[in-house]
Motif scaffolding. Structure first.
Motif: not given
Length: 616
Positions: A533-539, A509-517, A597-599, A607-613
């Motif tokens: 691996m896909p999952l449901p997402v909470e933000v 699992v690795d989801y990421a958030v991009s800067p808002p525009s 913030a994701l998750d 696996l990479n929580p640093e890119n979740n925020r």
């Protein structure tokens, strides 16, 4: 562990003397074998050898005609040249056990040999192959029929190495686990006659046990089952205020019976202290330890902890169906058995209680559910670690039973990936290529399996499903699909994809958030699925004035959504599993967005929580 609503009674409830309330309808019956044992054994404490005779009523509930039988002869693992010996010598072995078996002297080795085996009175041909006895039947055992087996055996107790033996590091004379000829399991997948290699634990058959054990009268025995001749034996077993009539003989015969268990274990030592604690009118706890192990007061503090453990585990998972449980100093660390555990006991109080709760919890996840620990060890160890962390918080630290004590699991999970140790959870425990990989997999990744599933279906649904699973499948040997189907039924979600990804692959699992525009009507945030691996997402979005918004995006494969609070959370359209990005449209402009913030509660195996925020 768990809960429910209907009032059914397990078939075993009347047999074991404990009613089982709040049960759901049972699943379609999956046949399973049954083996009722009668054992008469004599142990010579001078030579460390034992002899015995064994009678088994074996019930073939399968639709198959059996032309062969197999027995486990576990003590033969403790001989130079055994499968276990070679495994320890050749594997990446951080425990330092590599040459321990190789260097055993003849009188220190284990041995178990069978003879005079008959089936329904007819002699049969047998062959010893290390830790397996092969048996060719003169007359096959037909479907839905039973056979009466009889044999004699002789054995030698090895020095304590893996789980069993004599003279352990703390001076306990005998830790007798897996010491007798034990029928191998035959199930819907066929025979499980696997040589003992030390990693996979045990996959036994349930039945009733009647055991008579004769040894030096100075020794105190702790064992599976209920002692039938307590007034003759004494040593703390007798009813309070009654007179013990122990014969003045060199040996004593201890007579135990155990209903509907899958193993018989005992320990013996002349220096045991034996104390008891009644949890309630139907359950008594027994404690066996040497005084040397109680220098810190750990063993006198353990009963209060143990009582609290039973209370919380039964409330969360389900009732314990026997009238007795024993905590026994012995073995080489900690290991669960039917109605008892063997644990090394020279520990501080909290350490002893921690080990005790881990081994006790195995009673629910292994001794009563008894999945195949070779194929699905994570269903025992992982489930135990996940629930046990919270039982520990409740019993040892006086806190609440929380749903999220999982941080250490995430740490181990990441370490496993960074070192290339992860293999699919579907890997047989004996076949992991790396010891650390196996330990991290079945214990910690297995625990993460439950934590992440709780995130997917919601906390209340999860705990309700776990309890339903226990009552539905205890005494039935469940597999991963059996568990997941219960969660599907309780949640109303489709979850087959979860096992396909998390059990049968190493996709991450690795989801990421991009800067808002800036977008029309408010900011837009691009969410990315970078892992396989896909999952449901909470933000969760926090604005510069401190206001927050929460969004929940189900996965399309789920065919539904978990319960959520519509007052605080906005449900968005599904995210299709094949689409790598998702556009989240906010209600305010980019300039007012402080963080995305994701998750946010770190409930997934990302696996990479640093890119979740993203943060301004």
């Amino acid at each position: 562990m768990h809960r429910l609503n209907l009032a059914l009674k397990l078939v075993w409830g009347a047999t074991l003397g404990v009613s089982c309330t709040g049960l759901w309808a049972q699943p379609a019956q999956r046949w399973q074998q049954r083996a009722d044992y009668q054992l008469e054994v004599a142990l010579d404490v001078k030579t460390h050898r034992y002899t015995g005779k064994q009678a088994i009523r074996y019930v073939n509930n399968s639709p198959d005609t059996l032309r062969r039988l197999f027995f486990h002869l576990y003590p033969n693992a403790f001989q130079p040249g055994s499968v276990l010996d070679w495994r320890l010598r050749t594997e990446d072995n951080p425990t330092g056990e590599g040459n321990r078996i190789k260097n055993l002297k003849p009188e220190e080795q284990g041995r178990l040999v069978c003879s005079d085996l008959t089936v329904n009175g007819l002699p049969v041909r047998t062959q010893h192959e290390g830790t397996i006895l092969e048996v060719w039947l003169e007359q096959p055992i037909l479907p839905n029929s039973s056979a009466n087996l009889a044999l004699t055996f002789e054995g030698q107790v090895p020095l304590t190495l893996r789980r069993m033996g004599r003279d352990n590091a703390e001076g306990i004379a005998y830790s007798m686990a897996q010491w007798y000829p034990k029928l191998c399991q035959y199930d819907y997948q066929g025979w499980h006659a696997t040589p003992y290699a030390g990693r996979a634990e045990f996959y036994p058959i349930w039945g009733d046990w009647d055991v008579k054990l004769t040894l030096d009268s100075r020794y105190i025995v702790a064992a599976t089952g209920y002692l039938q001749n307590a007034q003759e034996i004494g040593y703390g077993y007798q009813a309070p205020g009654t007179t013990v009539r122990r014969p003045k003989t060199a040996t004593l015969t201890w007579h135990f019976k155990a209903p509907m268990v899958n193993d018989f274990t005992f320990a013996a030592d002349p220096d045991y202290q034996h104390t008891t604690l009644a949890v309630n009118d139907t359950l008594t706890l027994h404690f066996f330890y040497q005084n040397d192990a109680n220098k810190t007061g750990a063993w006198t503090q353990l009963p209060a902890y143990a009582k609290r453990m039973f209370e919380v585990i039964q409330q969360r998972i389900g009732n314990y169906p026997y009238r007795q449980y024993s905590f026994i100093q012995g073995g080489d660390g900690g290991m669960e058995y039917s109605m008892c555990t063997l644990i090394t006991g020279q520990r501080e109080a909290l350490d002893l209680a921690d080990v005790a709760q881990h081994e006790l919890l195995h009673t629910w996840f292994q001794m009563l559910l008894a999945n195949n620990e070779g194929l699905h060890g994570w269903m025992d160890e992982g489930f135990n670690m996940f629930v046990g962390t919270q039982v520990q918080d409740y019993t040892l630290e006086g806190g609440a039973f929380e749903g999220n004590s999982i941080e250490q699991f995430q740490l181990y999970y990441r370490v496993a990936h960074q070192n290339g140790w992860r293999e699919p959870l579907s890997t047989h425990s004996d076949h992991y290529h790396n010891y650390y990989g196996q330990q991290i997999g079945i214990y910690h990744t297995g625990g993460l399996y439950l934590n992440q599933l709780k995130y997917i279906v919601g906390e209340e649904v999860f705990w309700r499903a776990l309890k339903r699973y226990y009552y539905t499948w205890r005494f039935k040997h469940p597999n991963p699909n059996d568990f997941l189907r219960i969660v599907e039924q309780e949640s109303g979600l489709v979850l087959d994809w979860y096992n396909e990804y998390f059990v049968y692959t190493t996709k991450t699992v690795d989801y990421a958030v991009s800067p808002p525009s800036d977008g029309a009507g408010g900011a837009e945030v691009i969410l990315k699925r970078e892992g396989k691996m896909p999952l449901p997402v909470e933000v969760q979005v926090t604005y510069t004035d401190g206001a927050t918004e929460r969004y929940y995006i189900p996965l399309d494969l789920m065919r539904g959504a978990k319960p959520y609070d519509s007052a605080t959370t906005t449900l968005l359209p599904d995210w299709a599993w094949v689409v790598p990005t998702y556009t989240l449209k906010l209600t305010r402009p980019r300039a007012q967005v402080a963080t995305v913030a994701l998750d946010p509660e770190a409930q997934t195996t990302d696996l990479n929580p640093e890119n979740n925020r993203w943060s301004r």
